[in-house]
Every structure is written in structure tokens, then in C-alpha cells.
Scaffold this motif. Sequence first.
Motif, PDB file in Angstrom:
ATOM      1  N   SER A 183      -2.887  -3.962   2.759  1.00 27.22           N
ATOM      2  CA  SER A 183      -3.408  -5.162   2.099  1.00 27.22           C
ATOM      3  C   SER A 183      -4.036  -6.119   3.103  1.00 27.22           C
ATOM      4  O   SER A 183      -5.114  -6.689   2.850  1.00 27.22           O
ATOM      5  CB  SER A 183      -2.272  -5.852   1.339  1.00 27.22           C
ATOM      6  OG  SER A 183      -2.740  -7.022   0.713  1.00 27.22           O
ATOM      7  N   SER A 232       7.586  -4.053  -1.751  1.00 24.73           N
ATOM      8  CA  SER A 232       6.386  -3.562  -2.443  1.00 24.73           C
ATOM      9  C   SER A 232       6.148  -4.328  -3.738  1.00 24.73           C
ATOM     10  O   SER A 232       5.006  -4.633  -4.100  1.00 24.73           O
ATOM     11  CB  SER A 232       6.533  -2.066  -2.741  1.00 24.73           C
ATOM     12  OG  SER A 232       6.669  -1.325  -1.537  1.00 24.73           O
ATOM     13  N   ASN A 243       2.836  -6.671  -4.583  1.00 24.60           N
ATOM     14  CA  ASN A 243       1.957  -6.482  -5.738  1.00 24.60           C
ATOM     15  C   ASN A 243       1.898  -7.714  -6.630  1.00 24.60           C
ATOM     16  O   ASN A 243       0.852  -8.011  -7.218  1.00 24.60           O
ATOM     17  CB  ASN A 243       2.428  -5.273  -6.550  1.00 24.60           C
ATOM     18  CG  ASN A 243       2.285  -3.968  -5.786  1.00 24.60           C
ATOM     19  OD1 ASN A 243       1.394  -3.835  -4.954  1.00 24.60           O
ATOM     20  ND2 ASN A 243       3.164  -3.018  -6.050  1.00 24.60           N
ATOM     21  N   CYS A 244       3.018  -8.431  -6.728  1.00 26.54           N
ATOM     22  CA  CYS A 244       3.085  -9.567  -7.656  1.00 26.54           C
ATOM     23  C   CYS A 244       2.625 -10.884  -7.044  1.00 26.54           C
ATOM     24  O   CYS A 244       1.954 -11.689  -7.714  1.00 26.54           O
ATOM     25  CB  CYS A 244       4.511  -9.724  -8.187  1.00 26.54           C
ATOM     26  SG  CYS A 244       5.092  -8.328  -9.185  1.00 26.54           S
ATOM     27  N   TRP A 276       0.723 -10.499  -0.010  1.00 19.66           N
ATOM     28  CA  TRP A 276       1.422 -10.074   1.206  1.00 19.66           C
ATOM     29  C   TRP A 276       2.118 -11.245   1.906  1.00 19.66           C
ATOM     30  O   TRP A 276       3.115 -11.060   2.588  1.00 19.66           O
ATOM     31  CB  TRP A 276       0.453  -9.391   2.168  1.00 19.66           C
ATOM     32  CG  TRP A 276      -0.685 -10.234   2.666  1.00 19.66           C
ATOM     33  CD1 TRP A 276      -1.933 -10.324   2.146  1.00 19.66           C
ATOM     34  CD2 TRP A 276      -0.667 -11.118   3.803  1.00 19.66           C
ATOM     35  NE1 TRP A 276      -2.708 -11.199   2.866  1.00 19.66           N
ATOM     36  CE2 TRP A 276      -1.958 -11.700   3.899  1.00 19.66           C
ATOM     37  CE3 TRP A 276       0.289 -11.475   4.741  1.00 19.66           C
ATOM     38  CZ2 TRP A 276      -2.294 -12.612   4.894  1.00 19.66           C
ATOM     39  CZ3 TRP A 276      -0.041 -12.382   5.729  1.00 19.66           C
ATOM     40  CH2 TRP A 276      -1.313 -12.937   5.812  1.00 19.66           C
TER      41      TRP A 276
END
Length: 453
Positions: free
Chosen positions: A72, A197, A201-202, A205
Amino acid sequence: MADNSISGDCGNACDGLLFVSNVFTSNKSTEREQEGHNLWSRSLARTWTPMLLLGTSLLYCARMAMPICAVSMATTFQWSKTESGLVLGGFFWGYCLTQILGGHMSDKVGGERILFLSTASWAAIIASTPLLAQLGTHQLAAMTIARFLMGLLQGVFYPSLASLCSQRVPEGERGFMMSTINSGCYLGTLLMGGLGSLMLNCCGWESVFYGTGFLSGLWALIVWQFLLKGQIIPKYMLSSHVSHWSSPRIRWWRLIKKQPVWAMIFSHTCFSSTSYTLLSWLPTYFSDTFPHAMGWVYNVIPWLVAIPSVLAGGYVSDFLINKGYGVASVRKIMQLVAMGVSSFFILLLCRPVTFRSALASVSVTMGLVTFNCSGVSLNVQDLAPSCAGAIFGFMNMCGAFMGLVLVSVSGYLIEVTSSWSTVFSLIIIVNITGLGVFLIFGDAHRVDLEDHS
């Protein structure tokens, strides 16, 4: 007259020898008594053990934060593969440099204080990582330096842990306690792989670094406030007494020449290098060999097997010692399982196998290698508890450097031969060599007292 003179001289000599013997015996017994006063009470040990387990888990959460976020971040800052590798690799170079220093300082002032100071420091670094990433056009340099500093500060952790347990935990209880604490590395890896992880995603980073830094800082605050009682400098350094553990000053590097010590260091170096290689290349092995397999399966199941396995190894180790088996024999049995039996399951990967067979072999291998926590990893506390931190730092440094070499050599072999069996065969050869040296030359009797005498 001559006879009387000779008898008098002989009597004086015998008296002198008896006096020296009594002094030496008295010093040894006094040292053992003083070491006994340094041991944790059972209630205090029960408090420190879960805290150190949590600390180890957070250590690995922090260590894995950058690898989890690397893709990311590379997309955000437009890093190439080479630049991403530069950032990730900065950690290991820093990690190698502070092993001996961390262990030596822990032997002097106490491992719990070094653990606190290092954790508080790297917690601040990881929490500030998103801010450092906003430094204009210098993100790459800032991230590389941050990872290097993380390695420097985390490099003192395991030597400090070895020093702490050698000074605070009885011999017959070290196996299970160290195994329990070391299970934190697998727990931390799982937590970062799962929750990390999910946060990535939510929430982006940045949230991974903020969350890990906050929890690590909270751990350090609790240790300082409730376990160290707000005292970073130990009382003995504020008093007029000269020594801390009331044990003789020992130059740890002189002990490396002793046979059981260098055998232990050699075996640990071999084990560490093969472990680094397996951890680095197993995901690629599964991805290349079984491209349709789900990544979470082979990235999670082996670690789930490792957690109960490391606890079982520690329990068996302490059980055998408390039943009267020799400490040296128990350490060799544990290492035989970690390096010998595990090599048999690695050998199964050298031929064509199904995904389920490969996953089973790797899971059993990762479970068996955890027995090292009750083998060579504990042996330094048997041989030289007065300077266990410094010696463990040296052997861990050797293992880290050799790991970097073997990981690179394995990558070259994969590229040249296009065969995974070559890499697995190399791992087996290194394992068996290190195991053989430890089985032949290893021991568990104290050598730091011998050096002083």
C-alpha cells in the motif's frame, strides 16, 4: 631437625591449600545464595510472564507492520521493488548491531529495564512513522532510517530476555517460561496478519502504525508504573555497593573459547540461518508450486501449530529436568527434535507432493523447530548466567548475519536451478551440521565460575 622442618612446611602448605579451598567453596556457595535472593517470587513470576508474552507479541506486531503495509505504501509513494526492499532491509542491518550491547547492558543493570527503555523508544518511532512519511520528497530516506532505528532498538530485546531469565528464573522453570514468552512471536505474527490486514483495508496503512505504537507505548507505561515502580535506575547503582549480582567480573568474550560455548553458538547460528530461510521463502514456495492455493491457509495454519508446540516443548523440558534427567541431555533432546526430526519433514518437500501434504509437512516442521526454545536458546543460561545477555547477543548476531547470507544464497539457487529441492537440501545439511556439533561438544555445566576460579 630436617624431618621436623619438612613436616612443618608440609603442614603449612596443606593449611594453605585448605584455606584456598575453603575460600573458593565459600565464594561459590555465597554466590549461589545471593543468586537465590535475585530470583522472582512465584507471584511476581506470574505477573511478569504474561507481560513479557504480551511484549513479545507487540514486538512482532511492530516488526511486521511495515511488511504488511509495504504494498500500500509503495503504491502511495510510487516506490519500485528495489526501493521497497531497501526500506524493508534496513531493519535487519540495525537489528544485527545492538545484540551484544543490549545483552551486556542487561547483565549490568537488569534486563527488565532495557526491555522497558527499548520498547518505549521503538513505540515512539513506529507511532511517528506516518508523520515521517510526509517529509516532502524524502519519504524513502525517512522510512529507511526509521526501519534501521527500529532494528537497532528491537535488537536488544531477546538478549535482554535471556539475561533477565538467567538471573530471575530457577533452572527447572526456565523452559516453560521462555517457551511461553517466545510463543508471543507467533501470536504477534498472527495478530498483525489478521487484525493488521483488516485495519489496513478499513482505515488505511497509517492506522496500523498508530495502533501498534499506542499499544506498545501503553505496555511500556504499565511496566514502568506497576512493575518497575517508576524506577529506571536500579537501587544498587544509587548505593555505595560495587556489584549488582555480587558475582565476579567476567569478560564474556573469553568464554567463547570454551568448547560447550562455541558449540552452542555454532548450533544456534545454523538454526537461525535455516529458520530465516524458511520464513523468507516458504510463502514463495507455496505461491510458485501451488498457484491456486489460498494464501491465508499456508500463511496462518503453520503459526497456529507453532503456538501449542512451543508451549509443549517448554513443559516437557522442565518436566524432564525436575524428574532428575541431566540438563545437558534435555537440551540435546530438544535440539534433536528442533533440527533433526524437523529436517525429516523438510526432506519430504524435496519430492513432488500435493498441497495438503506440503502444508502438513511445513506445519509439522514449524511446530518442531519451536523446541529450540528449550534447547540451544536456553543453553546460554545454563553455561553462563552471569553474562548470558552478552553471549546470547553475540550468538544472535551471528545467526542474523548468517541468515541474511543463507537467504540470499537460497534465492540465487532458486533462480539458477529452478528447483526448490536444492534449497531444502541445503537447509537440511546446515541443520544436521549444527545439530551434530551440539550433540558432540555441547554441555550444560557452568563455565563462568570456572573462568573466575
